[in-house]
Design a protein around this motif. Structure first.
Motif, mmCIF file in Angstrom:
data_model
loop_
_atom_site.group_PDB
_atom_site.id
_atom_site.type_symbol
_atom_site.label_atom_id
_atom_site.label_comp_id
_atom_site.label_asym_id
_atom_site.label_seq_id
_atom_site.Cartn_x
_atom_site.Cartn_y
_atom_site.Cartn_z
ATOM 1 N N ASP A 235 -81.831 73.927 -53.241
ATOM 2 C CA ASP A 235 -81.202 73.134 -54.304
ATOM 3 C C ASP A 235 -81.254 71.677 -53.874
ATOM 4 O O ASP A 235 -80.803 71.325 -52.787
ATOM 5 N N SER A 236 -81.846 70.848 -54.699
ATOM 6 C CA SER A 236 -81.907 69.413 -54.427
ATOM 7 C C SER A 236 -81.207 68.668 -55.550
ATOM 8 O O SER A 236 -81.475 68.904 -56.720
ATOM 9 N N LYS A 237 -80.312 67.737 -55.193
ATOM 10 C CA LYS A 237 -79.567 67.003 -56.212
ATOM 11 C C LYS A 237 -79.675 65.494 -55.999
ATOM 12 O O LYS A 237 -78.837 64.736 -56.445
ATOM 13 N N GLU A 238 -80.718 65.067 -55.287
ATOM 14 C CA GLU A 238 -80.839 63.634 -55.011
ATOM 15 C C GLU A 238 -81.100 62.856 -56.291
ATOM 16 O O GLU A 238 -80.536 61.801 -56.522
ATOM 17 N N THR A 239 -81.980 63.343 -57.119
ATOM 18 C CA THR A 239 -82.220 62.701 -58.423
ATOM 19 C C THR A 239 -81.565 63.602 -59.474
ATOM 20 O O THR A 239 -80.371 63.559 -59.651
ATOM 21 N N THR A 240 -82.322 64.415 -60.159
ATOM 22 C CA THR A 240 -81.736 65.438 -61.026
ATOM 23 C C THR A 240 -81.698 66.745 -60.231
ATOM 24 O O THR A 240 -82.436 66.912 -59.269
ATOM 25 N N SER A 241 -80.825 67.654 -60.620
ATOM 26 C CA SER A 241 -80.697 68.913 -59.896
ATOM 27 C C SER A 241 -81.972 69.739 -60.048
ATOM 28 O O SER A 241 -82.419 70.022 -61.151
ATOM 29 N N VAL B 255 -82.517 68.722 -48.956
ATOM 30 C CA VAL B 255 -82.287 69.912 -49.776
ATOM 31 C C VAL B 255 -81.350 70.853 -49.028
ATOM 32 O O VAL B 255 -81.219 70.791 -47.804
ATOM 33 N N GLU B 256 -80.715 71.730 -49.775
ATOM 34 C CA GLU B 256 -79.863 72.762 -49.184
ATOM 35 C C GLU B 256 -80.506 74.119 -49.428
ATOM 36 O O GLU B 256 -80.897 74.437 -50.558
ATOM 37 N N ILE B 257 -80.652 74.903 -48.367
ATOM 38 C CA ILE B 257 -81.211 76.254 -48.504
ATOM 39 C C ILE B 257 -80.112 77.189 -48.977
ATOM 40 O O ILE B 257 -79.079 77.354 -48.324
ATOM 41 N N ILE B 258 -80.319 77.802 -50.142
ATOM 42 C CA ILE B 258 -79.329 78.707 -50.734
ATOM 43 C C ILE B 258 -79.578 80.144 -50.297
ATOM 44 O O ILE B 258 -78.651 80.910 -50.069
ATOM 45 N N GLU B 259 -80.860 80.497 -50.174
ATOM 46 C CA GLU B 259 -81.199 81.899 -49.890
ATOM 47 C C GLU B 259 -82.544 81.953 -49.186
ATOM 48 O O GLU B 259 -83.473 81.211 -49.523
ATOM 49 N N GLU B 260 -82.631 82.816 -48.187
ATOM 50 C CA GLU B 260 -83.898 83.034 -47.498
ATOM 51 C C GLU B 260 -84.520 84.340 -47.995
ATOM 52 O O GLU B 260 -83.812 85.301 -48.291
ATOM 53 N N THR B 261 -85.826 84.362 -48.078
ATOM 54 C CA THR B 261 -86.525 85.595 -48.460
ATOM 55 C C THR B 261 -87.302 86.116 -47.248
ATOM 56 O O THR B 261 -87.418 85.425 -46.228
ATOM 57 N N ALA C 208 -59.741 74.793 -42.991
ATOM 58 C CA ALA C 208 -60.821 75.724 -43.346
ATOM 59 C C ALA C 208 -61.710 75.130 -44.413
ATOM 60 O O ALA C 208 -62.923 75.233 -44.364
ATOM 61 N N SER C 209 -61.099 74.456 -45.404
ATOM 62 C CA SER C 209 -61.869 73.829 -46.470
ATOM 63 C C SER C 209 -62.758 72.726 -45.927
ATOM 64 O O SER C 209 -63.929 72.618 -46.264
ATOM 65 N N SER C 210 -62.218 71.885 -45.047
ATOM 66 C CA SER C 210 -62.982 70.790 -44.460
ATOM 67 C C SER C 210 -64.127 71.331 -43.627
ATOM 68 O O SER C 210 -65.225 70.805 -43.644
ATOM 69 N N GLU C 211 -63.861 72.391 -42.896
ATOM 70 C CA GLU C 211 -64.892 72.973 -42.048
ATOM 71 C C GLU C 211 -66.056 73.484 -42.890
ATOM 72 O O GLU C 211 -67.213 73.323 -42.550
ATOM 73 N N LYS C 212 -65.720 74.045 -44.032
ATOM 74 C CA LYS C 212 -66.758 74.562 -44.923
ATOM 75 C C LYS C 212 -67.655 73.437 -45.427
ATOM 76 O O LYS C 212 -68.865 73.564 -45.473
ATOM 77 N N ILE C 213 -67.045 72.303 -45.775
ATOM 78 C CA ILE C 213 -67.812 71.155 -46.251
ATOM 79 C C ILE C 213 -68.661 70.586 -45.124
ATOM 80 O O ILE C 213 -69.836 70.306 -45.276
ATOM 81 N N ASP C 214 -68.041 70.446 -43.924
ATOM 82 C CA ASP C 214 -68.743 69.848 -42.788
ATOM 83 C C ASP C 214 -69.921 70.706 -42.341
ATOM 84 O O ASP C 214 -70.864 70.204 -41.742
ATOM 85 N N ASN C 215 -69.842 72.016 -42.591
ATOM 86 C CA ASN C 215 -70.890 72.915 -42.124
ATOM 87 C C ASN C 215 -72.070 73.013 -43.085
ATOM 88 O O ASN C 215 -72.973 73.805 -42.876
ATOM 89 N N THR C 216 -72.053 72.241 -44.170
ATOM 90 C CA THR C 216 -73.202 72.225 -45.070
ATOM 91 C C THR C 216 -74.407 71.664 -44.315
ATOM 92 O O THR C 216 -74.355 70.560 -43.782
ATOM 93 N N ILE C 217 -75.463 72.433 -44.265
ATOM 94 C CA ILE C 217 -76.650 72.030 -43.502
ATOM 95 C C ILE C 217 -77.743 71.593 -44.468
ATOM 96 O O ILE C 217 -78.108 72.344 -45.373
ATOM 97 N N PHE C 218 -78.277 70.399 -44.252
ATOM 98 C CA PHE C 218 -79.376 69.910 -45.079
ATOM 99 C C PHE C 218 -80.685 70.013 -44.308
ATOM 100 O O PHE C 218 -80.734 69.822 -43.087
ATOM 101 N N HIS C 219 -81.725 70.321 -45.030
ATOM 102 C CA HIS C 219 -83.084 70.267 -44.503
ATOM 103 C C HIS C 219 -83.832 69.177 -45.260
ATOM 104 O O HIS C 219 -83.440 68.796 -46.362
#
Length: 350
Positions: A111-117, A84-90, A43-54
């Motif tokens: 949330d983007s963490k490629e350089t600074t958060s 980036v990772e979408i945290i919340e849609e409006t 379950a933990s691995s699945e949660k990590i693998d399901n992280t979707i980046f845009h």
């Protein structure tokens, strides 16, 4: 007596049955615990693998704002291709006109963490799940080297980190117009393919060569570095060029692959070059300057990237740090050269 023996036998059978049941129950509990543990891991691995980046598709970068509003305070700008990772849609929609095309979308918290958060709201009309820069460099990629003149790790000498285009341009504007090479008051000029350089040891003459049997050479006077008491000459040959530093006092001639760039306190000097006319990684040389002499301290050939050869694209921002405009070697080989696919780095000399 017979009844007593039968009773003892019965007791032994019952005890044996109970022991087997306990053993089976313990095993079942161990198996159940093991399965629970495996399920938790999966379950933990699945949660990590399901992280979707845009990924950012805006050519000139995408603005990040404090609130989901075009008039809200601007936090930063994310470069083309940044994940980036979408945290919340409006539910707040927005529309952008790009030439004759209209782009519809809504505000999303990312949330983007490629350089600074960086966390804030962006217009999702310029986001895609398909990576437009599959060969984009990460901070880890920057340290990969092909050859190196030191035994210890490169991070003992240099710290390399990605910065945004916006930060790069701001740092470039803030530099104090520091001029490494300036025009010499002697007004040295080329006459009939010849450059004469006065030194304390006599005149040094550089003569262009364009004879078929003798090869090709063309010399160009760039100016002087007063702190080193040298002339700077660029020599162009067939397929490559180099820079000559000729000492005004001793007439000593040193050859560098590229034009030297000196730190604001005149204590360090760097050159960055690319071998050959094909796409090759960057060669970086670092010199220490002591009493008008420059001593090679570090020479490194990077593995995965090369620098832009635009004038003034490499510059010092203080006595220990300089910036460069670079591109992934793989990206150039597979996708070609595109201005919006360059990345930007800051290098600190330790």
């Amino acid at each position: 007596m017979r009844k007593l023996l039968n009773l003892i036998m019965l007791l032994l059978i019952v005890m044996s049955f109970l022991n087997c049941k306990d053993s089976s129950s313990t095993k079942d509990k161990r198996d159940e615990h093991k399965n629970d543990r495996q399920n938790n891991i999966e379950a933990s691995s699945e949660k990590i693998d399901n992280t979707i980046f845009h990924y950012i598709t805006a050519i000139n970068g995408l603005s990040v704002r404090k609130q989901p509003d075009i008039n809200a305070e601007k936090i930063s700008t994310l470069d083309y291709g940044t994940p980036v990772e979408i945290i919340e849609e409006t539910h707040q929609t927005f529309q952008v006109k790009e030439g004759t095309k209209t782009i519809d979308g809504k505000w999303v918290l990312i949330d983007s963490k490629e350089t600074t958060s960086i966390k804030g709201y962006v217009f999702d009309g310029f986001l895609t799940r398909e990576n437009p820069m599959p060969y984009r460099l990460s901070n880890t990629d920057l340290n990969s080297t092909r050859s190196y003149n030191k035994d210890s790790d490169i991070d003992k000498y240099l710290i390399l980190e990605l910065i945004s285009k916006k930060t790069y341009e701001e740092l470039k504007q803030r530099q104090n117009n520091f001029i490494t090479i300036k025009e010499d008051t002697l007004e040295i000029k080329k006459n009939n393919g010849k450059i004469d350089l006065p030194t304390d040891q006599g005149v040094i003459t550089l003569l262009d060569i364009r004879e078929k049997d003798m090869g090709y050479a063309s010399y160009h006077y760039l100016g002087a570095i007063d702190s080193l008491n040298v002339y700077v000459i660029r020599g162009d040959y067939i397929g490559y060029s180099e820079h000559l530093l000729i000492n005004k006092a001793t007439a000593r001639k040193d050859t560098l692959a590229e034009k030297p760039i000196i730190s604001p306190n005149w204590k360090k000097m760097i050159t960055a070059s690319i071998d050959g006319q094909t796409i090759e990684p960057t060669d970086l040389q670092l010199f220490d300057i002591e009493k008008n002499k420059y001593i090679l301290r570090l020479m490194v050939n990077f593995q995965g990237w090369f620098h832009s050869q635009e004038e003034n694209s490499i510059f010092w921002i203080n006595k220990d740090e300089f910036c460069m405009k670079i591109m992934s070697l793989q990206h150039a080989e597979n996708e070609g050269f595109k201005e919006h696919c360059y990345q930007y780095i800051k290098i600190k000399v330790l």
